[in-house]
Every structure is written in structure tokens, then in C-alpha cells.
Design an enzyme around this catalytic site. Structure first.
Site, PDB file in Angstrom:
ATOM      1  N   ASN A  19       0.872  -1.172   0.000  1.00 29.15           N
ATOM      2  CA  ASN A  19       0.000   0.000   0.000  1.00 29.15           C
ATOM      3  C   ASN A  19       0.909   1.220   0.000  1.00 29.15           C
ATOM      4  OD1 ASN A  19      -1.750   2.074   0.495  1.00 29.15           O
ATOM      5  ND2 ASN A  19      -2.431   1.337   2.512  1.00 29.15           N
ATOM      6  N   LYS A  22       0.053   4.250  -0.252  1.00 25.14           N
ATOM      7  CA  LYS A  22      -0.601   5.414   0.365  1.00 25.14           C
ATOM      8  C   LYS A  22      -0.445   6.640  -0.539  1.00 25.14           C
ATOM      9  CE  LYS A  22      -0.148   3.107   4.760  1.00 25.14           C
ATOM     10  NZ  LYS A  22      -0.057   3.191   6.205  1.00 25.14           N
ATOM     11  N   GLY A  27       2.609   2.228  10.774  1.00 24.74           N
ATOM     12  CA  GLY A  27       3.530   3.347  10.636  1.00 24.74           C
ATOM     13  C   GLY A  27       4.277   3.701  11.907  1.00 24.74           C
TER      14      GLY A  27
HETATM   15  P1  13P Z   1       3.114   0.354   7.696  1.00 21.68           P
HETATM   16  O1  13P Z   1       3.645  -0.911   7.038  1.00 21.68           O
HETATM   17  O2  13P Z   1       3.840   1.587   7.258  1.00 21.68           O
HETATM   18  O3  13P Z   1       3.004   0.195   9.172  1.00 21.68           O
HETATM   19  O4  13P Z   1       1.613   0.543   7.139  1.00 21.68           O
HETATM   20  C1  13P Z   1       0.729  -0.521   7.206  1.00 21.68           C
HETATM   21  C2  13P Z   1      -0.462  -0.184   6.409  1.00 21.68           C
HETATM   22  O5  13P Z   1      -1.212   0.707   6.737  1.00 21.68           O
HETATM   23  C3  13P Z   1      -0.704  -0.959   5.184  1.00 21.68           C
HETATM   24  O6  13P Z   1      -1.985  -0.750   4.690  1.00 21.68           O
END
Ligand code: 13P
Length: 251
Positions: A8, A10, A176
Site C-alpha cells: 500500500n 498510500k 507506521g
Molecule cells: P506500515 O507498514 O507503514 O506500518 O503501514 C501498514 C499499512 O497501513 C498498510 O496498509
């Protein structure tokens, strides 16, 4: 079912950066992707038309969307329809990611409509669920997961299959933060999700894939992916670089 190793991205990357990362990733995986693993990358809408063709050229790889609006077409300014995603070569879409629930204010009812509509339109859906740290401290993990699964899957009995539906357990406190859930926490949550899936989808629930997400990195992916009821991972930060995501895919 293959393990689903999902990225992902984002709200990161320009079109050129996304295309370059996707090209590097397929190069790193070329000829090395095990037969029991499948790779999915969910970039921003802006780069789907650039990234999807790069991934779909490699067997076992595909592109997905992070979100959409549950309608065929119409006066929904700023939104994107499943048909428009399929048109770009998208195979999958997420619904109910914690950032959409907690930053954008999406409720269970809208998330459920997205899962139902997306499946009906021909997308493979990944329903994201997970508790906040306050909910965990209050002993509400199972209550929250039960509610999110019941509402999220309310309209899919008869449509959802092990092939077109997956659930991602992403504890909000692990996203995160670098604070990955421990094996015991993952095992307990995934066992509960499995139990609910079997109750809600009696014929398919036992084989619907359950992904773990939240601070998955190259150095913890190998342990996580081998836990019971872990059928894949959903990776944020560590998926942004092809090198680190390829290590996770191959872990
Ligand atoms: P992280 O791997 O950055 O913790 O994010 C996880 C996430 O939200 C995947 O959709």
C-alpha cells in the site's frame, strides 16, 4: 490459495517514481517469485495507468486501488468508480483502511457498501479491520473486529469467495509506528477473524485469506507470514522501496 504479498503506497510518489519502483520490483522478482506467492501493489490513482501494465506483465503480480466510491457512475465529484479502476487494469481494491476510517471519517456502513459494490463490479476486495490502542487497552479487540467484519461483510453472502475476498487485520497502533504486533497478538486476532469469517460465510470463510498489516519489514516478514491463519501481508512504509518490498515478498 497463494499468500498475498500486498503493498500500500498510500499518498506517496509521482507517476515517474511509481513506474520506476514498479519496474525495479518486477525486475527483482523476475524468475524468483515462488509459485505459492502473489504480489499486489496499490498505488495512488494518479499512477495506476502507469503502474498496472508494468505489474500485469509479470506472472503473479497485479495492481490494486486504495479506495473507490460505491456507484457505477454519476454526479460524485472527486470520486472514482470501480468500473474506472477496472478500465485501468486494476484487479483489487482496499476498503476500510484505518486511515480512511480514522482520518477521513469512513464508518462501517460505507465500508460495507464498498465491499459489496466492489465485488459486484468485479473487483477483488480486501476489507481492512483493526482496533486502536485505546480499544485494545479496554479489552475490546474482539468486539471491534466482530463489528467491522459483520458490517463490512453484511451484503456479500453468496458473492464473496476465497478468490475475490480477503481481510487485512491491521491494528491501528502498529501502522507506521515501527511497533509490530507480536506473534501471540497476531495469532489471537487472526484466529478470531477466521472464526468470524466461517460464521459469516459458511462455505468460503475457511479459505478467505487473512493478511496482517502494521510495521511489516524485511526482518519480521518471514516469521509473520508463517504464523497460523496468516495468508499474506499488507505493507506500507517498507513497500515504498522495491528492494525492501521484494525482500518481504520473498521472505
Ligand atoms: P506500515 O507498514 O507503514 O506500518 O503501514 C501498514 C499499512 O497501513 C498498510 O496498509
Amino acid at each position: 490459495m497463494k499468500k498475498l504479498m500486498a503493498a500500500n503506497w498510500k499518498m506517496y510518489k509521482t507517476v515517474a517514481e511509481g513506474a520506476a519502483t514498479a519496474a525495479e520490483l518486477v525486475g527483482l522478482l523476475d524468475g524468483r517469485l515462488p509459485a505459492d506467492r502473489e504480489v499486489l501493489v496499490c498505488p495512488s490513482f494518479t499512477m495506476l495507468s502507469a503502474v498496472a501494465p508494468i505489474l500485469s506483465k509479470t506472472p503473479g503480480c497485479s495492481a490494486g486501488a486504495q479506495n473507490f466510491y460505491p456507484a457505477g457512475q454519476g454526479a460524485f465529484t472527486g470520486e472514482i468508480a470501480p468500473e474506472q479502476l477496472l478500465d485501468l487494469g486494476c484487479a483489487y481494491a482496499l476498503a476500510g483502511h484505518s486511515e480512511r476510517r480514522h482520518v477521513l471519517g469512513e464508518g462501517d456502513e460505507l465500508v460495507g457498501r464498498k465491499v459489496t459494490f466492489g465485488l459486484g463490479a468485479g473487483l477483488r476486495m480486501i476489507l481492512c479491520v483493526g482496533e486502536t490502542i485505546e480499544e485494545r487497552r479496554a479489552g475490546q479487540v474482539e468486539t471491534v473486529l466482530a463489528r467491522q467484519l459483520e458490517k463490512g461483510l453484511e451484503g456479500v453472502l453468496g458473492t464473496a469467495t476465497a478468490g475475490n475476498l480477503a481481510v487485512a487485520y491491521e491494528p491501528v497502533w502498529a501502522i507506521g509506528t515501527g511497533e509490530v504486533a507480536g506473534p501471540a497478538e497476531i495469532l489471537a486476532a487472526h484466529a478470531f477473524v477466521r472464526e468470524k469469517l466461517v460464521a459469516l460465510l459458511p462455505t468460503e470463510g475457511a479459505s478467505v485469506r487473512i493478511l496482517y498489516g502494521g510495521s511489516v519489514k524485511p526482518d519480521n516478514a518471514g516469521i509473520i507470514i508463517r504464523l497460523d491463519n496468516v495468508d499474506g501481508v499488507l505493507v506500507g512504509g517498507a513497500s515504498l522501496k522495491a528492494d525492501s518490498f521484494s525482500q518481504i515478498v520473498l521472505a
